[in-house]
Write an enzyme that holds these catalytic residues in place. Structure first.
Site, PDB file in Angstrom:
ATOM      1  N   ASP A  33     -68.374 -84.500   2.324  1.00 33.57           N
ATOM      2  CA  ASP A  33     -67.289 -85.277   1.726  1.00 33.57           C
ATOM      3  C   ASP A  33     -67.560 -86.754   1.972  1.00 33.57           C
ATOM      4  O   ASP A  33     -67.987 -87.141   3.066  1.00 33.57           O
ATOM      5  CB  ASP A  33     -65.946 -84.881   2.370  1.00 33.57           C
ATOM      6  CG  ASP A  33     -64.745 -85.256   1.521  1.00 33.57           C
ATOM      7  OD1 ASP A  33     -64.573 -86.457   1.233  1.00 33.57           O
ATOM      8  OD2 ASP A  33     -63.955 -84.354   1.179  1.00 33.57           O
ATOM      9  N   LEU A  35     -65.185 -89.001   1.821  1.00 29.57           N
ATOM     10  CA  LEU A  35     -63.915 -89.524   2.345  1.00 29.57           C
ATOM     11  C   LEU A  35     -63.270 -90.571   1.441  1.00 29.57           C
ATOM     12  O   LEU A  35     -62.420 -91.343   1.890  1.00 29.57           O
ATOM     13  CB  LEU A  35     -64.071 -90.070   3.770  1.00 29.57           C
ATOM     14  CG  LEU A  35     -64.504 -89.064   4.833  1.00 29.57           C
ATOM     15  CD1 LEU A  35     -64.532 -89.731   6.200  1.00 29.57           C
ATOM     16  CD2 LEU A  35     -63.597 -87.839   4.844  1.00 29.57           C
ATOM     17  N   ASP A  52     -71.936 -88.495  -0.286  1.00 32.82           N
ATOM     18  CA  ASP A  52     -71.510 -88.276  -1.661  1.00 32.82           C
ATOM     19  C   ASP A  52     -72.332 -87.145  -2.264  1.00 32.82           C
ATOM     20  O   ASP A  52     -73.521 -86.988  -1.936  1.00 32.82           O
ATOM     21  CB  ASP A  52     -71.718 -89.571  -2.464  1.00 32.82           C
ATOM     22  CG  ASP A  52     -71.011 -89.540  -3.797  1.00 32.82           C
ATOM     23  OD1 ASP A  52     -71.546 -88.906  -4.735  1.00 32.82           O
ATOM     24  OD2 ASP A  52     -69.933 -90.135  -3.919  1.00 32.82           O
ATOM     25  N   THR A 118     -59.203 -76.471 -13.263  1.00 31.41           N
ATOM     26  CA  THR A 118     -57.793 -76.815 -13.395  1.00 31.41           C
ATOM     27  C   THR A 118     -57.197 -76.242 -14.675  1.00 31.41           C
ATOM     28  O   THR A 118     -57.898 -76.090 -15.693  1.00 31.41           O
ATOM     29  CB  THR A 118     -57.619 -78.344 -13.412  1.00 31.41           C
ATOM     30  OG1 THR A 118     -56.257 -78.670 -13.698  1.00 31.41           O
ATOM     31  CG2 THR A 118     -58.500 -78.994 -14.478  1.00 31.41           C
ATOM     32  N   TYR A 142     -58.876 -86.239 -17.065  1.00 37.18           N
ATOM     33  CA  TYR A 142     -59.148 -85.355 -15.933  1.00 37.18           C
ATOM     34  C   TYR A 142     -59.462 -83.940 -16.425  1.00 37.18           C
ATOM     35  O   TYR A 142     -60.494 -83.349 -16.067  1.00 37.18           O
ATOM     36  CB  TYR A 142     -57.950 -85.347 -14.993  1.00 37.18           C
ATOM     37  CG  TYR A 142     -57.984 -84.249 -13.961  1.00 37.18           C
ATOM     38  CD1 TYR A 142     -58.997 -84.198 -13.000  1.00 37.18           C
ATOM     39  CD2 TYR A 142     -57.003 -83.258 -13.944  1.00 37.18           C
ATOM     40  CE1 TYR A 142     -59.031 -83.178 -12.059  1.00 37.18           C
ATOM     41  CE2 TYR A 142     -57.022 -82.248 -12.995  1.00 37.18           C
ATOM     42  CZ  TYR A 142     -58.043 -82.206 -12.056  1.00 37.18           C
ATOM     43  OH  TYR A 142     -58.068 -81.201 -11.136  1.00 37.18           O
ATOM     44  N   PHE A 209     -39.271 -86.245 -14.143  1.00 38.94           N
ATOM     45  CA  PHE A 209     -39.769 -86.831 -15.384  1.00 38.94           C
ATOM     46  C   PHE A 209     -39.514 -85.892 -16.559  1.00 38.94           C
ATOM     47  O   PHE A 209     -40.169 -84.872 -16.709  1.00 38.94           O
ATOM     48  CB  PHE A 209     -41.261 -87.132 -15.270  1.00 38.94           C
ATOM     49  CG  PHE A 209     -41.575 -88.228 -14.291  1.00 38.94           C
ATOM     50  CD1 PHE A 209     -41.329 -89.550 -14.611  1.00 38.94           C
ATOM     51  CD2 PHE A 209     -42.103 -87.930 -13.046  1.00 38.94           C
ATOM     52  CE1 PHE A 209     -41.615 -90.564 -13.713  1.00 38.94           C
ATOM     53  CE2 PHE A 209     -42.393 -88.933 -12.138  1.00 38.94           C
ATOM     54  CZ  PHE A 209     -42.144 -90.253 -12.474  1.00 38.94           C
ATOM     55  N   ARG A 222     -43.619 -75.093 -14.547  1.00 38.16           N
ATOM     56  CA  ARG A 222     -44.971 -74.972 -14.025  1.00 38.16           C
ATOM     57  C   ARG A 222     -45.113 -73.712 -13.177  1.00 38.16           C
ATOM     58  O   ARG A 222     -44.149 -73.162 -12.671  1.00 38.16           O
ATOM     59  CB  ARG A 222     -45.331 -76.196 -13.171  1.00 38.16           C
ATOM     60  CG  ARG A 222     -45.394 -77.509 -13.946  1.00 38.16           C
ATOM     61  CD  ARG A 222     -46.576 -77.544 -14.888  1.00 38.16           C
ATOM     62  NE  ARG A 222     -46.685 -78.810 -15.594  1.00 38.16           N
ATOM     63  CZ  ARG A 222     -46.163 -79.068 -16.782  1.00 38.16           C
ATOM     64  NH1 ARG A 222     -45.447 -78.125 -17.403  1.00 38.16           N
ATOM     65  NH2 ARG A 222     -46.333 -80.230 -17.364  1.00 38.16           N
ATOM     66  N   ARG A 285     -43.140 -88.141 -18.808  1.00 36.54           N
ATOM     67  CA  ARG A 285     -44.379 -88.769 -18.376  1.00 36.54           C
ATOM     68  C   ARG A 285     -45.474 -88.408 -19.374  1.00 36.54           C
ATOM     69  O   ARG A 285     -45.596 -87.245 -19.778  1.00 36.54           O
ATOM     70  CB  ARG A 285     -44.737 -88.269 -16.976  1.00 36.54           C
ATOM     71  CG  ARG A 285     -45.883 -88.961 -16.311  1.00 36.54           C
ATOM     72  CD  ARG A 285     -45.966 -88.565 -14.845  1.00 36.54           C
ATOM     73  NE  ARG A 285     -45.969 -87.107 -14.664  1.00 36.54           N
ATOM     74  CZ  ARG A 285     -45.971 -86.520 -13.478  1.00 36.54           C
ATOM     75  NH1 ARG A 285     -45.934 -87.243 -12.375  1.00 36.54           N
ATOM     76  NH2 ARG A 285     -45.978 -85.200 -13.389  1.00 36.54           N
ATOM     77  N   GLY A 287     -48.549 -87.141 -21.259  1.00 36.16           N
ATOM     78  CA  GLY A 287     -49.530 -86.093 -20.997  1.00 36.16           C
ATOM     79  C   GLY A 287     -48.986 -84.838 -20.362  1.00 36.16           C
ATOM     80  O   GLY A 287     -49.735 -83.892 -20.107  1.00 36.16           O
TER      81      GLY A 287
END
Length: 327
Positions: A33, A35, A52, A118, A142, A209, A222, A285, A287
């Site tokens: 990581d 960080l 990285d 995701t 994203y 939102f 959700r 909001r 998106g």
């Protein structure tokens, strides 16, 4: 000999929980990581390499020195709002960085990769329960970068002989039952930690939102899944990869199959925390789709996995317990 699993992004929220699950299952997690958004004090299980994923030399050396046999990849930029104003950053940190990472891993002969994806790849899906076969039409950068990485995995796997699983999280929430680790993004954009902080007085009032969505109470719906359930799914996915042929790969939804509206979560917060979470109603909001709920049946069948800790009360109770350790 203890088997070592490389966990890229293991100092982050979901990655650190996966490290604990790996340790409890008898593996040695090795965290890689940089960080940028992770926390060094979340690395409590196994060695830590601060680097990285684009650093091919360090990645390859880490694989060799720790005899890494498989990889879990969580390292990414993940703020939806930021992705819309800095798309180039998300292509660099997510897509380009992952390609460099995969090149280093395949050069060292890694054969199993579990990728953190995701539900944002689906965009504003209209299905009551979203299957993995639903159209991929992300509404933010994203989600688009995660879709691109899934595509790269599917094309690279048969060429390089590795197997992969892309785990499409719906809404990760909650914290470790022992309150050793938890959610602490900066800035924090997720509902449950913001609800907890507003109620405990460690953060500003909560904003809801959108109250005019085509949902029963007008707020977004959700599928919230406990982070420890997500961690268990990563171990189950790894076992699935090892039981199958080389080169296999596919996405899996990780969720409960049940939706909660934002206002329902607020009411659950009142039950768990004993007071009404301070909140105000705000406009939509950009998106945010009205409803995102998983069809998790593929993961349930393939992995023999189910979310067992993801009721609203457990999500809020564990998030609050972790937040109190920081007060």
């Amino acid at each position: 000999m203890v088997e070592s699993i490389l966990v890229a992004g293991g100092a982050g929220y979901v990655g650190s929980h996966a490290c604990k699950a790996l340790d409890l299952a008898g593996y040695q997690p090795v965290t890689l990581d940089n960080l940028a958004t992770g926390h060094a004090d979340a690395v409590k299980w196994g060695p830590f390499v601060q680097a990285d994923i684009r650093d091919a030399e360090t990645v390859r050396r880490t694989v060799r020195e720790h005899n890494i046999t498989a990889v879990m990849h969580f390292a990414a930029s993940s703020l939806v709002g930021e992705s819309m104003v800095r798309p180039e950053l998300y292509y660099e940190n997510n897509v380009i960085a992952t390609l460099r990472f995969l090149e280093a891993l395949t050069a060292e002969g890694i054969r199993q990769i579990v990728f953190s994806s995701t539900a944002a790849v689906y965009g504003a899906a209209e299905a009551e329960l979203i299957p993995e076969t639903a159209p991929l039409v992300p509404t933010n950068t994203y989600g688009e970068t995660k879709r691109a990485i899934e595509g790269a995995l599917s094309w690279m796997a048969p060429v390089h002989g590795f197997s992969w699983a892309a785990l499409r999280y719906f809404n990760a929430a909650g914290a470790d039952e022992a309150a050793e680790i938890g959610e602490r993004h900066d800035p924090e954009t997720h509902l449950i930690p913001n609800l907890v902080r507003a109620t405990l007085g460690t953060g500003p009032g909560l904003k809801v939102f959108g109250t005019d969505y085509p949902t029963p109470d007008g707020s977004c719906v959700r599928d919230y899944i406990h982070v420890a359930d997500l961690a268990d799914a990563h171990l189950a996915a790894l076992a699935w990869l090892r039981a199958g042929p080389s080169g296999q790969g596919r996405p899996f939804n990780l969720g409960t199959g049940k939706g909660l509206s934002v206002l329902e979560v607020v009411k659950a917060g009142e039950r768990v925390l004993g007071k009404t979470p301070p909140h105000e109603l705000a406009g939509r909001r950009a998106g945010d789709p009205p409803r995102l709920v998983a069809d998790p049946s593929a993961a349930q069948t393939a992995f023999n996995w189910r979310a067992t800790r993801s009721d609203a009360e457990t999500l809020i109770r564990t998030a609050a317990a972790f937040e109190r350790t920081r007060m």
